[in-house]
Design a protein around this motif. Structure first.
Motif, short mmCIF file in Angstrom:
data_model
loop_
_atom_site.label_atom_id
_atom_site.label_comp_id
_atom_site.label_asym_id
_atom_site.label_seq_id
_atom_site.Cartn_x
_atom_site.Cartn_y
_atom_site.Cartn_z
N UNK A 92 97.37 90.97 6.19
CA UNK A 92 96.01 90.49 5.98
C UNK A 92 95.06 91.68 5.88
N UNK A 93 94.11 91.59 4.98
CA UNK A 93 93.11 92.64 4.79
C UNK A 93 92.06 92.55 5.89
N UNK A 94 91.81 93.66 6.58
CA UNK A 94 90.86 93.69 7.69
C UNK A 94 89.43 93.60 7.17
N UNK A 95 88.61 92.79 7.84
CA UNK A 95 87.17 92.65 7.54
C UNK A 95 86.93 92.24 6.09
N UNK A 96 87.76 91.37 5.56
CA UNK A 96 87.59 90.94 4.18
C UNK A 96 86.30 90.14 3.99
N UNK A 97 85.90 89.35 5.00
CA UNK A 97 84.66 88.58 4.89
C UNK A 97 83.45 89.50 4.78
N UNK A 98 83.46 90.59 5.58
CA UNK A 98 82.37 91.57 5.51
C UNK A 98 82.35 92.26 4.15
N UNK A 99 83.53 92.59 3.64
CA UNK A 99 83.61 93.21 2.32
C UNK A 99 83.05 92.28 1.25
N UNK A 100 83.39 91.01 1.33
CA UNK A 100 82.92 90.04 0.34
C UNK A 100 81.41 89.92 0.34
N UNK A 101 80.79 90.05 1.52
CA UNK A 101 79.33 89.95 1.60
C UNK A 101 78.63 91.21 1.12
N UNK A 102 79.31 92.35 1.16
CA UNK A 102 78.70 93.62 0.78
C UNK A 102 78.89 93.96 -0.69
N UNK A 103 79.99 93.47 -1.28
CA UNK A 103 80.34 93.87 -2.63
C UNK A 103 79.98 92.80 -3.65
N UNK A 104 79.76 93.25 -4.88
CA UNK A 104 79.63 92.35 -6.00
C UNK A 104 80.95 91.60 -6.18
N UNK A 105 80.92 90.33 -6.60
CA UNK A 105 82.18 89.58 -6.74
C UNK A 105 83.22 90.28 -7.58
N UNK A 106 82.81 90.95 -8.67
CA UNK A 106 83.79 91.66 -9.48
C UNK A 106 84.39 92.84 -8.72
N UNK A 107 83.55 93.56 -7.97
CA UNK A 107 84.06 94.68 -7.17
C UNK A 107 85.02 94.18 -6.09
N UNK A 108 84.63 93.07 -5.47
CA UNK A 108 85.49 92.52 -4.43
C UNK A 108 86.83 92.06 -5.02
N UNK A 109 86.77 91.46 -6.21
CA UNK A 109 88.00 91.05 -6.87
C UNK A 109 88.90 92.23 -7.17
#
Length: 355
Positions: A92-109
């Motif tokens: 599992x990717x650590x702090x993925x929810x935090x990453x999703x809130x900080x990054x643009x959807x394309x960057x997060x993808x």
């Protein structure tokens, strides 16, 4: 042509993300070479050979233009459910929810894609089976569809490699890390009830997911059964018994710190389980006779071969014990994980000798 489905029929669907990300369609697939497959992340020589043979079969059965509506040949069918021992890895990717809130959807993808590729390549290298992506989680099996005597060890090596590779991935300016949980036990795996292919039923996948949640960022936590099977190939840290959601009794958790050098596979996985040696007197006598000739200055080379599990390693250990203290002994241990690394046994020996 559905390339992902074709890979699934071969039992190699863990490579589907790499094929998809590199725009490999049915036409490109038929022109792939061994070097192309290596660049796509197919590190296993055996897997590359299977893919090359299957690609050749596609070319041989390619329909003529006038027969283009004929159904394509199938290379296999979904596997029926079967009961077997399986080692399950959940990453599992650590702090993925935090990453999703900080990054643009394309960057997060892009981050999730890089993480998935990292896990898929590593699982493939150790001949595991990538079962499914679960958002920012990845489920992999070791022991299905192909079983190995060291599936628990392969799963642990995969987990350690994934956690080591994560910091090098791009995370939109943030450091990336993963948690890994690994459990071993009896399951039913395959196409269950006509539903999802390669599904798994049993406590083991649930336990692996719970262990993953208990792991620190960048850590690999394993179940007691996995620890017993892995032997002393690794350095461990006991985390104590903890209650886990959905698990009846508190579970003894063990964190794997890293790999530790070992003189031989036999010494770390079998030595503690040995019973008194019986028989094989003719073979031992022959080896001792050759040893005496070598000691007298007449050089000898002996090849000991036989089916897996017949006792080759035990015979060599008995010989070592009987000639202990005489002469110098150097042992080189091959590894199924470094088949593409030139002179790996020699390099490993030199690293250990040089500390």
């Amino acid at each position: 042509m559905d390339v992902a489905e074709w890979l699934r029929r071969l039992g190699l669907e863990q490579y589907a993300p790499g094929f998809r990300d590199n725009d490999v369609d049915g036409e490109v697939l038929r022109r792939l070479t061994g070097e192309d497959l290596r660049e796509l992340g197919v590190a296993s020589v055996g897997h590359r050979r299977r893919l090359i043979d299957a690609i050749a079969a596609l070319s041989d059965t390619r329909p003529a233009p006038e027969a283009s509506l004929a159904p394509a040949p199938t290379l296999g069918t979904a596997r029926e459910a079967e009961r077997r021992q399986l080692t399950v890895l959940f990453s599992d990717l650590v702090d993925s929810t935090l990453l999703a809130s900080r990054l643009d959807p394309e960057e997060y993808g892009a981050v999730i894609g890089a993480y998935h590729r990292c896990v898929a390549e590593t699982v493939g290298r150790f001949d595991g089976f990538l079962a499914k992506y679960l958002g920012d989680g990845v489920l992999a099996y070791f022991g299905y569809p192909a079983a190995h005597e060291d599936d628990a060890e392969r799963a642990i090596r995969t987990g350690l490699e994934v956690t080591r590779r994560m910091p090098a991935l791009s995370g939109g300016g943030a450091a990336l890390s993963a948690r890994v949980g690994i459990a071993t036990g009896l399951v039913v795996v395959g196409e269950i009830g006509g539903g999802e292919a390669n599904a798994v039923v049993g406590e083991t996948p649930n336990l692996a997911a719970r262990l993953q949640a208990e792991a620190p960022p960048g850590g690999v936590v394993i179940a007691p059964a996995t620890r017993r099977l892995a032997g002393d190939w690794f350095r461990y840290c006991d985390l104590g018994a903890r209650p886990l959601k959905g698990i009846a009794e508190p579970t003894l958790l063990t964190q794997v710190l890293d790999e530790q050098p070992a003189e031989s596979r036999f010494s770390v996985t079998r030595a503690a389980l040995l019973t008194p040696f019986v028989g094989r007197e003719q073979e031992i006598g022959l080896l001792l006779d050759r040893w005496r000739l070598a000691s007298a200055g007449e050089g000898q080379v002996v090849v000991l071969s036989g089916e897996a599990g017949i006792g080759k390693s035990r015979i060599s250990e008995v010989l070592r014990e009987r000639v202990a203290g005489n002469g110098a002994r150097i042992r080189y241990q091959c590894s199924p994980y470094y088949t593409d690394t030139a002179l790996y046994p020699v390099a490993a020996h030199l690293r250990a000798a040089a500390r």
